[in-house]
Design an enzyme around this catalytic site. Structure first.
Site, PDB file in Angstrom:
ATOM      1  N   SER A 146      11.710   1.007   6.977  1.00 30.34           N
ATOM      2  CA  SER A 146      11.347  -0.055   6.511  1.00 30.34           C
ATOM      3  C   SER A 146      12.514  -1.103   6.670  1.00 30.34           C
ATOM      4  CB  SER A 146      11.042  -0.247   5.203  1.00 30.34           C
ATOM      5  OG  SER A 146       9.591  -1.147   4.889  1.00 30.34           O
ATOM      6  N   ARG A 147      12.212  -2.124   7.297  1.00 29.54           N
ATOM      7  CA  ARG A 147      13.414  -3.286   7.524  1.00 29.54           C
ATOM      8  C   ARG A 147      13.990  -3.700   6.229  1.00 29.54           C
ATOM      9  NH1 ARG A 147       9.661  -7.465  10.269  1.00 29.54           N
ATOM     10  NH2 ARG A 147       9.122  -7.096   8.196  1.00 29.54           N
ATOM     11  N   ILE A 152       0.915  -1.196   0.102  1.00 26.09           N
ATOM     12  CA  ILE A 152      -0.026  -0.110   0.153  1.00 26.09           C
ATOM     13  C   ILE A 152       0.908   1.465  -0.222  1.00 26.09           C
ATOM     14  CG2 ILE A 152      -0.477   0.437   2.276  1.00 26.09           C
ATOM     15  CD1 ILE A 152      -3.003   0.721  -0.298  1.00 26.09           C
ATOM     16  N   LYS A 161      -5.337   1.887   7.936  1.00 25.11           N
ATOM     17  CA  LYS A 161      -6.301   1.009   8.607  1.00 25.11           C
ATOM     18  C   LYS A 161      -5.880  -0.271   8.869  1.00 25.11           C
ATOM     19  CE  LYS A 161      -8.095  -1.349   6.276  1.00 25.11           C
ATOM     20  NZ  LYS A 161      -7.366  -2.660   5.318  1.00 25.11           N
TER      21      LYS A 161
HETATM   22  P1  NAP Z   1       2.631  -5.250   2.963  1.00 23.62           P
HETATM   23  O1  NAP Z   1       2.513  -5.460   1.352  1.00 23.62           O
HETATM   24  O2  NAP Z   1       2.919  -6.724   3.586  1.00 23.62           O
HETATM   25  O3  NAP Z   1       3.481  -4.227   3.535  1.00 23.62           O
HETATM   26  C1  NAP Z   1       3.485  -3.879   4.740  1.00 23.62           C
HETATM   27  C2  NAP Z   1       5.031  -3.428   5.238  1.00 23.62           C
HETATM   28  O4  NAP Z   1       5.390  -3.320   6.481  1.00 23.62           O
HETATM   29  C3  NAP Z   1       6.233  -4.875   4.835  1.00 23.62           C
HETATM   30  O5  NAP Z   1       6.493  -4.604   3.345  1.00 23.62           O
HETATM   31  C4  NAP Z   1       7.152  -4.800   5.671  1.00 23.62           C
HETATM   32  O6  NAP Z   1       8.395  -4.068   4.964  1.00 23.62           O
HETATM   33  C5  NAP Z   1       6.791  -3.964   6.929  1.00 23.62           C
HETATM   34  N1  NAP Z   1       6.590  -4.511   8.264  1.00 23.62           N
HETATM   35  C6  NAP Z   1       6.727  -4.238   9.402  1.00 23.62           C
HETATM   36  N2  NAP Z   1       6.829  -5.154  10.301  1.00 23.62           N
HETATM   37  C7  NAP Z   1       6.139  -6.300   9.545  1.00 23.62           C
HETATM   38  C8  NAP Z   1       5.622  -7.487  10.122  1.00 23.62           C
HETATM   39  N3  NAP Z   1       5.854  -7.715  11.175  1.00 23.62           N
HETATM   40  N4  NAP Z   1       5.244  -8.257   9.055  1.00 23.62           N
HETATM   41  C9  NAP Z   1       5.244  -7.990   7.676  1.00 23.62           C
HETATM   42  N5  NAP Z   1       5.489  -6.735   7.384  1.00 23.62           N
HETATM   43  C10 NAP Z   1       6.125  -6.040   8.088  1.00 23.62           C
HETATM   44  O7  NAP Z   1       1.174  -4.884   3.406  1.00 23.62           O
HETATM   45  P2  NAP Z   1       0.034  -3.832   2.786  1.00 23.62           P
HETATM   46  O8  NAP Z   1      -0.785  -4.503   2.016  1.00 23.62           O
HETATM   47  O9  NAP Z   1       0.752  -2.862   2.288  1.00 23.62           O
HETATM   48  O10 NAP Z   1      -0.807  -3.583   4.106  1.00 23.62           O
HETATM   49  C11 NAP Z   1      -0.334  -2.585   5.201  1.00 23.62           C
HETATM   50  C12 NAP Z   1      -1.247  -1.934   5.886  1.00 23.62           C
HETATM   51  O11 NAP Z   1      -1.971  -1.070   4.893  1.00 23.62           O
HETATM   52  C13 NAP Z   1      -2.245  -3.032   6.504  1.00 23.62           C
HETATM   53  O12 NAP Z   1      -2.939  -2.402   7.689  1.00 23.62           O
HETATM   54  C14 NAP Z   1      -3.523  -2.911   5.476  1.00 23.62           C
HETATM   55  O13 NAP Z   1      -4.726  -3.050   6.069  1.00 23.62           O
HETATM   56  C15 NAP Z   1      -3.490  -1.527   4.885  1.00 23.62           C
HETATM   57  N6  NAP Z   1      -3.951  -1.381   3.478  1.00 23.62           N
HETATM   58  C16 NAP Z   1      -3.524  -2.302   2.585  1.00 23.62           C
HETATM   59  C17 NAP Z   1      -4.115  -2.088   1.361  1.00 23.62           C
HETATM   60  C18 NAP Z   1      -3.870  -3.078   0.274  1.00 23.62           C
HETATM   61  O14 NAP Z   1      -4.366  -3.134  -0.869  1.00 23.62           O
HETATM   62  N7  NAP Z   1      -2.951  -4.078   0.273  1.00 23.62           N
HETATM   63  C19 NAP Z   1      -5.205  -1.174   1.253  1.00 23.62           C
HETATM   64  C20 NAP Z   1      -5.432  -0.419   1.999  1.00 23.62           C
HETATM   65  C21 NAP Z   1      -4.762  -0.572   3.516  1.00 23.62           C
HETATM   66  P3  NAP Z   1       9.800  -4.241   5.601  1.00 23.62           P
HETATM   67  O15 NAP Z   1      10.004  -5.884   5.509  1.00 23.62           O
HETATM   68  O16 NAP Z   1      10.479  -3.635   4.568  1.00 23.62           O
HETATM   69  O17 NAP Z   1       9.772  -3.921   7.090  1.00 23.62           O
END
Ligand code: NAP
Length: 309
Positions: free
Chosen positions: A37-38, A15, A91
């Site tokens: 970010s890690r 996101i 969120k």
């Molecule tokens: P994501 O792709 O997994 O990205 C989250 C990032 O946070 C990871 O790339 C990771 O980067 C970091 N991170 C830090 N601690 C972590 C942990 N314990 N486990 C996994 N990743 C961790 O997730 P996302 O889809 O972007 O979603 C993140 C948030 O945005 C959520 O709350 C989600 O509900 C919200 N959101 C997502 C979307 C969507 O369509 N995907 C839409 C609206 C809102 P590093 O490894 O570099 O630290």
């Protein structure tokens, strides 16, 4: 014109890349000053692996926007507030209600803005839907939020871990819309949650809600949908039927599509954050997360086949 807020974006994943970075680049009120970010990196700004390293660096930052998964978000937000930064939360705003209550108190005590965002509330049809429903008598409503987890959350193991919310990760977007557009309060009457064997969060859920102690509202959330995807809300009233489709992007009243309004979900969120900071205010509506928490409290649980991404 006031100086743009120097912002650090935290959690460079899906996101952050899909929505936050383009929205920040387009908003005059913000300047991307760092990324935290890690593993993820953003070109052209200093990168840090942890919020503590950013703060220790002494880099001038006004605010952080957190895009990490909900578990672990509280520590990052608390450290940012303690360092005097304004905080915007993706969120859901946290993994538990109590941790967000603590952040609210901390932000108020520090005189900093805390913004718990609900991006779907800024979808193009939502504001018009709220205005139309304001003086209507609601008779019943239904929410159908069915998407393919493998398409929209590829490899995101955290989403099916405890605290990852499972199907409530998208489902809470629907709840953020209905809590914003229905004129009266919503409460949960019952729920059925389906957990894949060995997973800590549900892959499907059915909620029985009640609007204003009168109208039934049924929610059907499923992460196993293949083929056509559904993000639809139908609200029947004494004066006609309203439908929001495509996650709130399109609005229909009695079958007639209404003109779209809005600047885009994420541009709207950053504009609101800038307004909150300028006004010295916070915005932290916990009604969607409360309904999800209630579903975990009250819901009957069944187990289904193991799930692998
Ligand atoms: P994501 O792709 O997994 O990205 C989250 C990032 O946070 C990871 O790339 C990771 O980067 C970091 N991170 C830090 N601690 C972590 C942990 N314990 N486990 C996994 N990743 C961790 O997730 P996302 O889809 O972007 O979603 C993140 C948030 O945005 C959520 O709350 C989600 O509900 C919200 N959101 C997502 C979307 C969507 O369509 N995907 C839409 C609206 C809102 P590093 O490894 O570099 O630290």
């Amino acid at each position: 014109m006031t100086q743009p807020l120097k912002l650090a974006l935290v959690g460079i994943g899906k996101i952050a890349r899909d929505q936050h970075l383009p929205a920040i680049a387009a908003e005059a009120g913000f300047e991307l000053a760092a990324a935290v970010s890690r593993n993820g990196r953003v070109e052209g700004v200093p990168n840090f692996t942890d919020i503590a390293a950013l703060i220790a660096s002494g880099l001038a930052i006004d605010a952080v926007s957190l895009c990490t998964p909900p578990v672990g978000r509280h520590r990052i937000a608390a450290e940012a507030l303690a360092a005097g930064l304004h905080v915007m939360l993706e969120k859901p705003p946290g993994a538990t209600l109590a941790e967000v209550h603590q952040l609210q108190a901390q932000a108020a005590g520090a005189g900093r803005s805390l913004f718990a965002t609900w991006h779907s509330r800024h979808a193009d049809g939502v504001a018009t839907a709220a205005a139309w429903l304001a003086d209507k008598q609601i008779t019943r409503a239904s929410i159908v939020w069915r998407e393919d987890i493998r398409v929209w959350h590829p490899g995101q193991e955290w989403i099916l871990e405890a605290g990852g919310l499972g199907v409530f990760d998208p489902g809470i977007n629907a709840l953020s819309i209905v809590t914003a557009i229905l004129p009266g309060p919503l409460r949960l009457d019952g729920a059925r949650l389906v957990f894949p064997a060995g997973r800590g969060a549900p892959i499907a859920a059915a909620l029985d809600l009640v609007h204003d102690d009168a109208a039934p509202v049924r929610a059907d959330f499923d992460f196993r949908q293949t083929g056509p995807q559904s993000w639809d809300i139908t609200i029947e009233t004494d004066a006609g039927t309203l439908m929001l489709t495509e996650g709130g992007a399109r609005l229909w009243i009695d079958g007639v599509e209404q003109p779209a309004q809005g600047v885009g979900e994420y541009p709207a969120l950053y504009r609101r954050f800038a307004e909150l900071v300028a006004a010295g205010e916070s915005d932290c509506d916990l009604r969607p997360l409360t309904l999800v928490a209630d579903a975990f409290l009250l819901g009957e649980r069944t187990e289904t086949d193991p799930f692998a991404f």
